[in-house]
Design a protein around this motif. Structure first.
Motif, PDB file in Angstrom:
ATOM      1  N   ALA A 123       0.284   5.190  -9.443  1.00  0.00           N
ATOM      2  CA  ALA A 123      -0.504   4.328  -8.558  1.00  0.00           C
ATOM      3  C   ALA A 123      -1.775   5.035  -8.097  1.00  0.00           C
ATOM      4  O   ALA A 123      -2.844   4.414  -7.998  1.00  0.00           O
ATOM      5  CB  ALA A 123       0.337   3.905  -7.359  1.00  0.00           C
ATOM      6  N   ALA A 124      -1.680   6.350  -7.822  1.00  0.00           N
ATOM      7  CA  ALA A 124      -2.861   7.118  -7.416  1.00  0.00           C
ATOM      8  C   ALA A 124      -3.886   7.186  -8.537  1.00  0.00           C
ATOM      9  O   ALA A 124      -5.101   7.117  -8.294  1.00  0.00           O
ATOM     10  CB  ALA A 124      -2.442   8.526  -6.990  1.00  0.00           C
ATOM     11  N   ILE A 125      -3.417   7.311  -9.769  1.00  0.00           N
ATOM     12  CA  ILE A 125      -4.332   7.301 -10.919  1.00  0.00           C
ATOM     13  C   ILE A 125      -4.956   5.913 -11.074  1.00  0.00           C
ATOM     14  O   ILE A 125      -6.160   5.779 -11.321  1.00  0.00           O
ATOM     15  CB  ILE A 125      -3.592   7.716 -12.197  1.00  0.00           C
ATOM     16  CG1 ILE A 125      -3.133   9.176 -12.095  1.00  0.00           C
ATOM     17  CG2 ILE A 125      -4.478   7.529 -13.428  1.00  0.00           C
ATOM     18  CD1 ILE A 125      -2.242   9.629 -13.235  1.00  0.00           C
ATOM     19  N   ALA A 126      -4.141   4.875 -10.924  1.00  0.00           N
ATOM     20  CA  ALA A 126      -4.647   3.502 -11.021  1.00  0.00           C
ATOM     21  C   ALA A 126      -5.723   3.241  -9.974  1.00  0.00           C
ATOM     22  O   ALA A 126      -6.708   2.530 -10.238  1.00  0.00           O
ATOM     23  CB  ALA A 126      -3.493   2.513 -10.864  1.00  0.00           C
ATOM     24  N   ASN A 127      -5.567   3.826  -8.768  1.00  0.00           N
ATOM     25  CA  ASN A 127      -6.538   3.667  -7.679  1.00  0.00           C
ATOM     26  C   ASN A 127      -7.709   4.626  -7.787  1.00  0.00           C
ATOM     27  O   ASN A 127      -8.606   4.603  -6.936  1.00  0.00           O
ATOM     28  CB  ASN A 127      -5.857   3.871  -6.330  1.00  0.00           C
ATOM     29  CG  ASN A 127      -4.928   2.745  -5.958  1.00  0.00           C
ATOM     30  OD1 ASN A 127      -5.094   1.616  -6.393  1.00  0.00           O
ATOM     31  ND2 ASN A 127      -3.923   3.044  -5.143  1.00  0.00           N
ATOM     32  N   ARG A 128      -7.675   5.480  -8.794  1.00  0.00           N
ATOM     33  CA  ARG A 128      -8.733   6.475  -9.017  1.00  0.00           C
ATOM     34  C   ARG A 128      -8.876   7.439  -7.839  1.00  0.00           C
ATOM     35  O   ARG A 128      -9.967   7.728  -7.363  1.00  0.00           O
ATOM     36  CB  ARG A 128     -10.076   5.820  -9.295  1.00  0.00           C
ATOM     37  CG  ARG A 128     -10.316   5.360 -10.714  1.00  0.00           C
ATOM     38  CD  ARG A 128      -9.417   4.228 -11.160  1.00  0.00           C
ATOM     39  NE  ARG A 128      -9.909   3.601 -12.398  1.00  0.00           N
ATOM     40  CZ  ARG A 128      -9.313   2.596 -13.026  1.00  0.00           C
ATOM     41  NH1 ARG A 128      -8.160   2.102 -12.536  1.00  0.00           N
ATOM     42  NH2 ARG A 128      -9.823   2.088 -14.117  1.00  0.00           N
ATOM     43  N   GLY A 129      -7.720   7.935  -7.338  1.00  0.00           N
ATOM     44  CA  GLY A 129      -7.816   9.046  -6.408  1.00  0.00           C
ATOM     45  C   GLY A 129      -7.173   8.880  -5.050  1.00  0.00           C
ATOM     46  O   GLY A 129      -7.293   9.778  -4.209  1.00  0.00           O
ATOM     47  N   PHE A 130      -6.482   7.795  -4.784  1.00  0.00           N
ATOM     48  CA  PHE A 130      -5.794   7.660  -3.501  1.00  0.00           C
ATOM     49  C   PHE A 130      -4.543   6.812  -3.697  1.00  0.00           C
ATOM     50  O   PHE A 130      -4.379   6.122  -4.699  1.00  0.00           O
ATOM     51  CB  PHE A 130      -6.705   7.032  -2.437  1.00  0.00           C
ATOM     52  CG  PHE A 130      -7.053   5.597  -2.704  1.00  0.00           C
ATOM     53  CD1 PHE A 130      -6.295   4.557  -2.187  1.00  0.00           C
ATOM     54  CD2 PHE A 130      -8.165   5.273  -3.483  1.00  0.00           C
ATOM     55  CE1 PHE A 130      -6.611   3.237  -2.429  1.00  0.00           C
ATOM     56  CE2 PHE A 130      -8.493   3.941  -3.731  1.00  0.00           C
ATOM     57  CZ  PHE A 130      -7.718   2.922  -3.205  1.00  0.00           C
ATOM     58  N   TYR A 131      -3.663   6.890  -2.716  1.00  0.00           N
ATOM     59  CA  TYR A 131      -2.451   6.075  -2.745  1.00  0.00           C
ATOM     60  C   TYR A 131      -2.023   5.739  -1.323  1.00  0.00           C
ATOM     61  O   TYR A 131      -2.469   6.364  -0.358  1.00  0.00           O
ATOM     62  CB  TYR A 131      -1.319   6.799  -3.480  1.00  0.00           C
ATOM     63  CG  TYR A 131      -0.800   8.044  -2.789  1.00  0.00           C
ATOM     64  CD1 TYR A 131       0.254   7.986  -1.873  1.00  0.00           C
ATOM     65  CD2 TYR A 131      -1.351   9.307  -3.059  1.00  0.00           C
ATOM     66  CE1 TYR A 131       0.728   9.126  -1.235  1.00  0.00           C
ATOM     67  CE2 TYR A 131      -0.880  10.442  -2.427  1.00  0.00           C
ATOM     68  CZ  TYR A 131       0.154  10.350  -1.520  1.00  0.00           C
ATOM     69  OH  TYR A 131       0.623  11.474  -0.893  1.00  0.00           O
ATOM     70  N   TYR A 132      -1.205   4.726  -1.199  1.00  0.00           N
ATOM     71  CA  TYR A 132      -0.567   4.381   0.068  1.00  0.00           C
ATOM     72  C   TYR A 132       0.899   4.795  -0.020  1.00  0.00           C
ATOM     73  O   TYR A 132       1.523   4.665  -1.072  1.00  0.00           O
ATOM     74  CB  TYR A 132      -0.664   2.884   0.344  1.00  0.00           C
ATOM     75  CG  TYR A 132      -2.072   2.402   0.589  1.00  0.00           C
ATOM     76  CD1 TYR A 132      -2.605   2.384   1.872  1.00  0.00           C
ATOM     77  CD2 TYR A 132      -2.878   1.981  -0.465  1.00  0.00           C
ATOM     78  CE1 TYR A 132      -3.903   1.951   2.106  1.00  0.00           C
ATOM     79  CE2 TYR A 132      -4.178   1.543  -0.243  1.00  0.00           C
ATOM     80  CZ  TYR A 132      -4.686   1.533   1.035  1.00  0.00           C
ATOM     81  OH  TYR A 132      -5.967   1.109   1.262  1.00  0.00           O
ATOM     82  N   THR A 133       1.426   5.304   1.073  1.00  0.00           N
ATOM     83  CA  THR A 133       2.831   5.722   1.071  1.00  0.00           C
ATOM     84  C   THR A 133       3.717   4.572   0.601  1.00  0.00           C
ATOM     85  O   THR A 133       3.684   3.481   1.186  1.00  0.00           O
ATOM     86  CB  THR A 133       3.265   6.147   2.481  1.00  0.00           C
ATOM     87  OG1 THR A 133       2.460   7.252   2.905  1.00  0.00           O
ATOM     88  CG2 THR A 133       4.734   6.558   2.491  1.00  0.00           C
ATOM     89  N   PRO A 134       4.491   4.778  -0.462  1.00  0.00           N
ATOM     90  CA  PRO A 134       5.381   3.704  -0.933  1.00  0.00           C
ATOM     91  C   PRO A 134       6.348   3.299   0.176  1.00  0.00           C
ATOM     92  O   PRO A 134       6.940   4.158   0.834  1.00  0.00           O
ATOM     93  CB  PRO A 134       6.125   4.356  -2.104  1.00  0.00           C
ATOM     94  CG  PRO A 134       5.279   5.507  -2.518  1.00  0.00           C
ATOM     95  CD  PRO A 134       4.609   5.991  -1.271  1.00  0.00           C
TER      96      PRO A 134
END
Length: 642
Positions: free
Chosen positions: A452-463
């Motif tokens: 998901a972080a790769i899909a967002n190009r550098g960030f993620y939200y806590t699952p």
């Protein structure tokens, strides 16, 4: 003089007694003292638990009436034990055991004697309860699961134990509490608040009416309804595909961190853990130490990530500026280092980054890993730099989510290797980390979050599993993005490489029409110590993916134990899950039929006995020691975690 002293003594004693009586009867006549008054009976009024809905409003968990026989040991009088046991459908040994348990808990406070009577049993027993002094019937509510899926997500409720009561005085013996899943994570919200009535008794222990005209009574407060992030249709489809297989699937919405599906296989029907049958069925599930249906592999399964971890090494290499996307490395069907050789099945040739990901070239990523660690000529510092970057994508630690179980996984640093290599440390010592083997270990949810972080190009939200709570706002932890240490510009070539995996690479046979999927296959070697012999079992199949390529709506990780190479089982499951979620229909019926007609039960049933080490030629990689049978120069001082 003596008369005066005697008189003063009488006066002082009288004042002390009067003050004490005033304190007990007036000053200290607050609600807590009511609970200690033997002349007052406490009757709890249990609220209904909150309902649980999926993200689309489908009701998953409701309530049904339940009846418990309660006992106050000090009020019990002589009774026909045989008749009472027949009414309760228990034997005398159970009667004695439960009564002793109740006495141990409290002589004065009511506790559960027999739980979860059926409506029919309740109707028969209610007419005869007057014969059994000290016993009464307490109405509660049990869960009613409106589905047969998501047992590991929803969890269950069961009676509190002594530890629960000690940790939270809200509970009494016989109360119900969330034991697993959402039921446990959101117990305080779902349970509501008990009401209570205080009944005054006379000296013959007969009820004579409400204590204090009911002014101390409280009404129950119903539990709040919640909506969870799970898409029940996607969850059901994933569980269907994972029949006769073992493994885990986590699907996440990259834009929010909401968990769309959380599948652990094998699973069970959540209704099996409801009511009087709960204990028997739970023990049956618990005793299954082979299939482990209570083990949530999607959250607790710790495995080497295999080739999907190559994506991490590509990102770190770009961030550390030790390689450009156009730099080419020649693969000669593997990578030679010292007297060892890391085999490769990419076919050999010149590789840049996109082609390296597309072909899953071991030689390419072995070079990258060494360049990262040796950047400043000090691999001891280099591995710490590498480790910190990797951890910034949520690997190697708990994700601080709202799920009740999980594992940290493992991303090693220099300190981890201190025992194995107390003085010198070189990048070749840990080269297996380059391809997701060695000491690197992750869970499926961590890999899904990484994707998901790769899909967002550098960030993620806590699952997270909670979507909304009636009348409440979600914690900031779930709504605030977490940024990685990798610059946004470095993600595009990695995304392109994942896209080429589907277009022309190791997953080219798994494409879905009109959906641009980015993915990465993984084949993880699987070893076990059997009869004191290090034995190679069938490889694990792993796959990570997200789609669409731009504005992604789903990211997932699929892990299938003993599933051979990545595209064989896990890749098929991933493609179908993506199509199901985005299109709501399935066009690749060929993939679906293959999965439903190919069971791994025979693989799991193979005799687990010691056998010679044998390389699996279908694996994406292999490491063949040319002289020694170890990756380490001196394994006598190795002291690593298993």
């Amino acid at each position: 003089m003596r008369q005066i002293l005697l008189f003063l003594s009488v006066i002082i004693v009288g004042i002390v007694f009067t003050a004490r009586l005033f304190y007990l009867q007036i000053y200290n006549s607050k609600s807590n003292s009511i609970f200690d008054d033997n002349a007052i009976r406490k009757v709890y009024d249990y609220p209904k638990r909150g309902f649980v809905y999926d993200r689309n409003g489908t009701l998953l968990v409701a309530n049904q009436p339940s009846y418990d026989v309660m006992v106050i040991p000090r009020e019990v009088e002589a009774l026909d034990t045989l008749e009472f046991c027949q009414l309760l459908k228990i034997d005398k040994a159970r009667f004695i055991s439960q009564f002793e348990k109740a006495k141990h808990y409290s002589w004065r406070i009511p506790s559960s004697f027999v739980s979860h009577l059926s409506k029919e049993d309740y109707a028969v027993l209610q007419e005869k309860m007057r014969k059994y002094k000290g016993f009464h019937i307490q109405k509660k509510s049990l869960r009613q699961y409106e589905t047969t899926i998501g047992a590991n997500v929803l969890g269950d409720i069961g009676e509190v134990n002594n530890r629960d009561i000690k940790n939270d005085p809200y509970y009494n013996l016989g109360d119900l509490i969330g034991k697993q899943g959402v039921e446990k994570s959101y117990e305080e919200i779902l349970r509501g608040r008990k009401g209570i009535k205080f009944i005054q008794k006379d000296r013959f222990n007969r009820n004579i009416g409400l204590y204090n005209e009911g002014k101390n009574d409280t009404l129950p407060k119903q539990g709040k309804d919640i909506k969870i992030t799970i898409d029940s249709d996607l969850q059901a489809y994933g569980e269907w595909l994972m029949q006769n297989k073992r493994g885990g699937i986590i699907a996440i919405e990259p834009a929010t961190g909401e968990i769309l599906a959380m599948i652990a296989a094998p699973t069970y029907n959540p209704n099996d853990l409801v009511g009087r049958k709960r204990s028997k069925n739970f023990n049956k599930l618990l005793r299954d130490t082979i299939a482990k249906p209570l083990f949530n592999r999607s959250l607790q399964g710790v495995y080497n990530p295999g080739s999907p971890f190559k994506l991490m090494n590509a990102l770190v290499a770009l961030q550390e500026n030790v390689v450009s996307t156009n730099d080419r490395i020649v693969c000669q069907n593997g990578y030679k280092f010292g007297n060892r050789f890391m085999g490769c099945h990419c076919g050999g040739g010149s590789r840049d980054m996109v082609l390296g990901i597309q072909k899953s070239c071991n030689a390419y990523f072995a070079n990258l890993y060494r360049k990262i660690l040796d950047k400043n000529g000090n691999a001891s510092n280099g591995i710490n730099v590498w480790s910190n970057h990797v951890k910034s994508l949520g690997l190697g630690n708990y994700l601080n989510n709202d799920l009740v179980v999980g594992q940290k996984g493992r991303i090693p640093d220099r300190n981890y290797y201190k025992n194995a290599y107390p003085r010198e440390f070189y990048s070749t010592y840990t080269l297996s980390n380059a391809i997701g083997q060695g000491e690197v270990a992750t869970t499926p949810i961590q890999l899904a979050n990484m994707t998901a972080a790769i899909a967002n190009r550098g960030f993620y939200y806590t699952p997270h599993i909670i979507k909304s709570i009636e009348g409440e706002v979600l914690p900031e932890n779930f709504t605030k993005p977490k940024y990685t240490t990798i610059d946004k510009k470095h993600f595009e070539p990695v995304v392109e490489g994942m896209y080429q995996v589907y277009k022309n690479g190791t997953a080219s046979g798994l494409q879905i029409k009109d959906i641009e999927i980015c993915g990465k296959t993984g084949t993880v070697e699987n070893f076990a110590i059997i009869d004191s012999v290090r034995t190679q079992l069938t490889d694990h199949s792993i796959f990570v993916a997200f789609a669409p390529k731009d504005n992604p709506k789903i990211a997932l990780a699929v892990f299938v134990e003993n599933g051979y190479f990545g595209s064989r089982f896990a890749g098929r499951v991933a493609s179908l899950m993506i199509e199901k979620y985005i299109n709501k229909t399935i066009s690749r019926k060929d993939l679906e039929e293959w999965l439903l007609t190919h069971s791994l039960e025979n693989e799991y049933a193979k005799p687990q006995s010691g056998k010679p080490f044998k390389i699996n030629r279908e694996a994406e990689y292999q490491i063949i020691p040319l002289e020694e049978n170890t990756m380490f120069p001196d394994k006598s001082n190795i002291k690593l975690l298993p």
